[in-house]
Design an enzyme around this catalytic site. Structure first.
Site, PDB file in Angstrom:
ATOM      1  CD  GLU A  79     -14.388   5.037   2.240  1.00  0.00           C
ATOM      2  OE1 GLU A  79     -14.190   6.018   1.521  1.00  0.00           O
ATOM      3  OE2 GLU A  79     -13.824   4.861   3.324  1.00  0.00           O
ATOM      4  CB  CYS A 111     -12.154   4.714   7.408  1.00  0.00           C
ATOM      5  SG  CYS A 111     -11.289   4.698   5.845  1.00  0.00           S
ATOM      6  CG  HIS A 233      -8.516   4.232  10.153  1.00  0.00           C
ATOM      7  ND1 HIS A 233      -8.959   3.177   9.380  1.00  0.00           N
ATOM      8  CD2 HIS A 233      -8.217   5.245   9.290  1.00  0.00           C
ATOM      9  CE1 HIS A 233      -8.939   3.543   8.099  1.00  0.00           C
ATOM     10  NE2 HIS A 233      -8.492   4.782   8.014  1.00  0.00           N
TER      11      HIS A 233
HETATM   12  P1  HMG Z   1       4.009  10.510  -0.425  1.00  0.00           P
HETATM   13  O1  HMG Z   1       3.950  11.971  -0.588  1.00  0.00           O
HETATM   14  O2  HMG Z   1       4.353   9.714  -1.623  1.00  0.00           O
HETATM   15  O3  HMG Z   1       5.014  10.058   0.683  1.00  0.00           O
HETATM   16  O4  HMG Z   1       2.586  10.008   0.097  1.00  0.00           O
HETATM   17  P2  HMG Z   1       6.005  10.939   1.611  1.00  0.00           P
HETATM   18  O5  HMG Z   1       6.954  11.699   0.777  1.00  0.00           O
HETATM   19  O6  HMG Z   1       5.194  11.677   2.649  1.00  0.00           O
HETATM   20  O7  HMG Z   1       6.773   9.738   2.320  1.00  0.00           O
HETATM   21  C1  HMG Z   1       6.101   8.850   3.123  1.00  0.00           C
HETATM   22  C2  HMG Z   1       7.040   8.432   4.238  1.00  0.00           C
HETATM   23  O8  HMG Z   1       8.120   7.657   3.680  1.00  0.00           O
HETATM   24  C3  HMG Z   1       7.726   9.601   4.963  1.00  0.00           C
HETATM   25  O9  HMG Z   1       7.816   9.231   6.315  1.00  0.00           O
HETATM   26  C4  HMG Z   1       9.123   9.645   4.334  1.00  0.00           C
HETATM   27  O10 HMG Z   1      10.113  10.230   5.180  1.00  0.00           O
HETATM   28  C5  HMG Z   1       9.378   8.153   4.155  1.00  0.00           C
HETATM   29  P3  HMG Z   1       7.108  10.137   7.445  1.00  0.00           P
HETATM   30  O11 HMG Z   1       7.755  11.455   7.384  1.00  0.00           O
HETATM   31  O12 HMG Z   1       5.650  10.246   7.035  1.00  0.00           O
HETATM   32  O13 HMG Z   1       7.326   9.417   8.705  1.00  0.00           O
HETATM   33  N1  HMG Z   1      10.410   7.841   3.150  1.00  0.00           N
HETATM   34  C6  HMG Z   1      11.304   6.858   3.302  1.00  0.00           C
HETATM   35  N2  HMG Z   1      11.534   5.990   4.325  1.00  0.00           N
HETATM   36  C7  HMG Z   1      12.540   5.069   4.162  1.00  0.00           C
HETATM   37  N3  HMG Z   1      13.344   5.027   3.052  1.00  0.00           N
HETATM   38  C8  HMG Z   1      13.148   5.898   2.032  1.00  0.00           C
HETATM   39  C9  HMG Z   1      12.112   6.850   2.139  1.00  0.00           C
HETATM   40  N4  HMG Z   1      11.661   7.835   1.322  1.00  0.00           N
HETATM   41  C10 HMG Z   1      10.612   8.433   1.954  1.00  0.00           C
HETATM   42  N5  HMG Z   1      13.951   5.824   0.955  1.00  0.00           N
HETATM   43  C11 HMG Z   1       0.755   9.503   1.524  1.00  0.00           C
HETATM   44  C12 HMG Z   1       2.271   9.401   1.318  1.00  0.00           C
HETATM   45  C13 HMG Z   1       0.365   8.710   2.754  1.00  0.00           C
HETATM   46  C14 HMG Z   1       0.396  10.979   1.731  1.00  0.00           C
HETATM   47  C15 HMG Z   1       0.024   8.924   0.276  1.00  0.00           C
HETATM   48  O14 HMG Z   1       0.301   7.564   0.156  1.00  0.00           O
HETATM   49  C16 HMG Z   1      -1.474   9.129   0.282  1.00  0.00           C
HETATM   50  O15 HMG Z   1      -1.984  10.151  -0.153  1.00  0.00           O
HETATM   51  N6  HMG Z   1      -2.254   8.116   0.783  1.00  0.00           N
HETATM   52  C17 HMG Z   1      -3.715   8.176   0.826  1.00  0.00           C
HETATM   53  C18 HMG Z   1      -4.260   9.036   1.956  1.00  0.00           C
HETATM   54  C19 HMG Z   1      -4.116   8.387   3.308  1.00  0.00           C
HETATM   55  O16 HMG Z   1      -3.990   7.199   3.462  1.00  0.00           O
HETATM   56  N7  HMG Z   1      -4.213   9.196   4.391  1.00  0.00           N
HETATM   57  C20 HMG Z   1      -4.154   8.702   5.739  1.00  0.00           C
HETATM   58  C21 HMG Z   1      -4.921   9.574   6.715  1.00  0.00           C
HETATM   59  S1  HMG Z   1      -6.616   9.773   6.191  1.00  0.00           S
HETATM   60  C22 HMG Z   1      -7.393   8.271   6.613  1.00  0.00           C
HETATM   61  O17 HMG Z   1      -6.852   7.493   7.336  1.00  0.00           O
HETATM   62  C23 HMG Z   1      -8.718   7.978   5.997  1.00  0.00           C
HETATM   63  C24 HMG Z   1      -8.701   7.014   4.816  1.00  0.00           C
HETATM   64  O18 HMG Z   1      -8.538   5.683   5.265  1.00  0.00           O
HETATM   65  C25 HMG Z   1      -9.981   7.175   3.976  1.00  0.00           C
HETATM   66  C26 HMG Z   1     -11.328   7.043   4.663  1.00  0.00           C
HETATM   67  O19 HMG Z   1     -11.557   7.470   5.789  1.00  0.00           O
HETATM   68  O20 HMG Z   1     -12.233   6.545   3.969  1.00  0.00           O
HETATM   69  C27 HMG Z   1      -7.545   7.293   3.873  1.00  0.00           C
END
Ligand code: HMG
Length: 384
Positions: A79, A111, A233
């Protein structure tokens, strides 16, 4: 006839950033990135590296002249394509010295692209048992500086040679899949960076896994006890953990402990590389093969591509796979990279080669590189 992955190769750019340093610079608690997201390092591609050069490098690491003679098809899942018309596969023909009498093309579905390639390769080899298919997953995951997705960026490529009597992984021809029009992640043609509804994308990912696992169990009368390993994935390593956790309490404690331990072995490489988009599931496979796989293990593989397509399929690790994979070379490739500063990463990020660019070969340390952009055409070279 047994069909599957006969060889598997990997390429990662030589530069990386440290995730703790990134967290500090972004004023975030490092534990959020290393534990909450589950990443340690992130590969940073240089401006002369792209889907074409990385794809060439991963394929070059496994292909012999004999393989090239037997090739019937080349499929590139990406992609991060460099051209809206010409496929990444066409650029690779002369870089890899491939024979003309093959079908070569590119597949895009976020992906999921490489899995579509793998299943198409399976069908092709079923009909043409003496032929092999080269499937390449190659991508640069970019969300932008200071975005929530930044910590989940990455880059690299995985190449797989599909044939009969595979020496690494036999595909069991058991598969369930689904597609839905979902707005969880997208990248319009004008943009170099992706847009994501991050939390929503996590929910859809887990929902797809649960739906497909229920379908798989019903269709094949299967249970978790049929598998010693589940590979996911891995956009970031916590994501697969979230899907795996949906099995907690639904399978025996021993099974859950085994799946969790094996999952940890499958994410070692991804922790140090980041998201490869369409290559991520297969980097997980490679990590597992290097860090704990056993011959004859039945594995369940979950492929997910935003937008969204999911597929859950089963496979068997082949006896003697250790002889086909150069473990030490893979470990060395990851260990012999160089850490760059967050300042350097941000500078590299801003560079975008435009028309009339000529790349100085003395600045290139890879075998394959973008050499020039002339009349808006990208020209690639191989180091002598
Ligand atoms: P965010 O909003 O910054 O993070 O974005 P958050 O607030 O959700 O925190 C993440 C985790 O850290 C949470 O854990 C928190 O509790 C923890 P969870 O509840 O998820 O288990 N946390 C801590 N842990 C330890 N110590 C601390 C602490 N503070 C918080 N102090 C997000 C996170 C993944 C949403 C962001 O990075 C993002 O948008 N990423 C891109 C999208 C993505 O990867 N999505 C995955 C599913 S889609 C997919 O897999 C397809 C893809 O590969 C694309 C394709 O297909 O081409 C992406």
């Amino acid at each position: 006839m047994d069909i599957g992955i006969d060889k598997i190769g990997f390429y990662v750019p030589k530069d990386y950033i440290d995730i703790v340093e990134l967290a500090k610079r972004r004023d975030v608690d490092p534990n959020k990135f290393t534990i909450g997201i589950g990443q340690d390092k992130q590969a940073v591609p240089l401006p002369h590296q792209d889907a074409v050069t990385m794809g060439a490098s991963s394929a070059d690491s496994i292909l012999t002249d004999e393989d090239k003679k037997d090739l019937g098809m080349l499929i590139v899942g990406t992609e991060s394509s460099v051209d809206e018309s010409k496929s990444t596969a066409a650029f690779l023909m002369d870089l890899l010295d491939l024979p003309e009498d093959i079908r070569a093309y590119e597949i895009k579905q976020a992906c999921y692209g490489a899995t579509a390639g793998l299943q198409t390769a399976y069908d092709f080899v079923s009909l043409n048992p003496d032929k092999k298919v080269l499937v390449i997953a190659t991508d640069i995951a970019r969300y932008g500086i200071k975005t929530p997705g930044e910590v989940t960026q990455g880059a690299g490529s995985v190449a797989m040679l599909i044939s009969q009597n595979p020496r690494v992984l036999k595909l069991n021809h058991e598969s369930v899949y689904m597609t839905k029009n979902v707005g969880d992640f997208w990248r319009p043609t004008f943009s170099k960076t992706a847009f994501a509804r991050g939390k929503f994308s996590n929910e859809i990912y887990v929902e797809f896994f649960q739906t497909l696992w229920a379908k798989f169990q019903k269709k094949y009368d299967a249970t978790a006890d049929d598998f010693s390993t589940m590979l996911f994935h891995i956009p970031y390593t916590k994501m697969g953990t979230k899907a795996l956790r949906t099995l907690e309490g639904k399978v025996s404690d021993e099974k859950y402990a085994e799946l969790t331990e094996h999952y940890q072995n499958s994410i070692k490489f991804s922790r140090d590389v980041g998201n490869l988009y369409t290559g991520s599931l297969y980097l997980g496979l490679l990590s597992y093969l290097v860090n704990g796989a056993k011959a004859n293990e039945n594995v369940l593989m979950f492929s997910y591509g935003s937008g969204a397509v999911g597929e859950l399929f089963s496979a068997k690790i082949q006896p003697g796979f250790e002889q086909v994979i150069d473990k030490q070379a893979l470990i060395d490739m990851l260990n012999n990279r160089q850490k760059i500063t967050i300042d350097d990463y941000e500078k590299i990020y801003q560079i975008e080669y435009k028309n009339d660019t000529i790349v100085d070969p003395s600045t290139v340390s890879d075998k394959f590189y973008l050499s020039e952009i002339k009349e808006n055409e990208r020209i690639y070279k191989k180091m002598k």
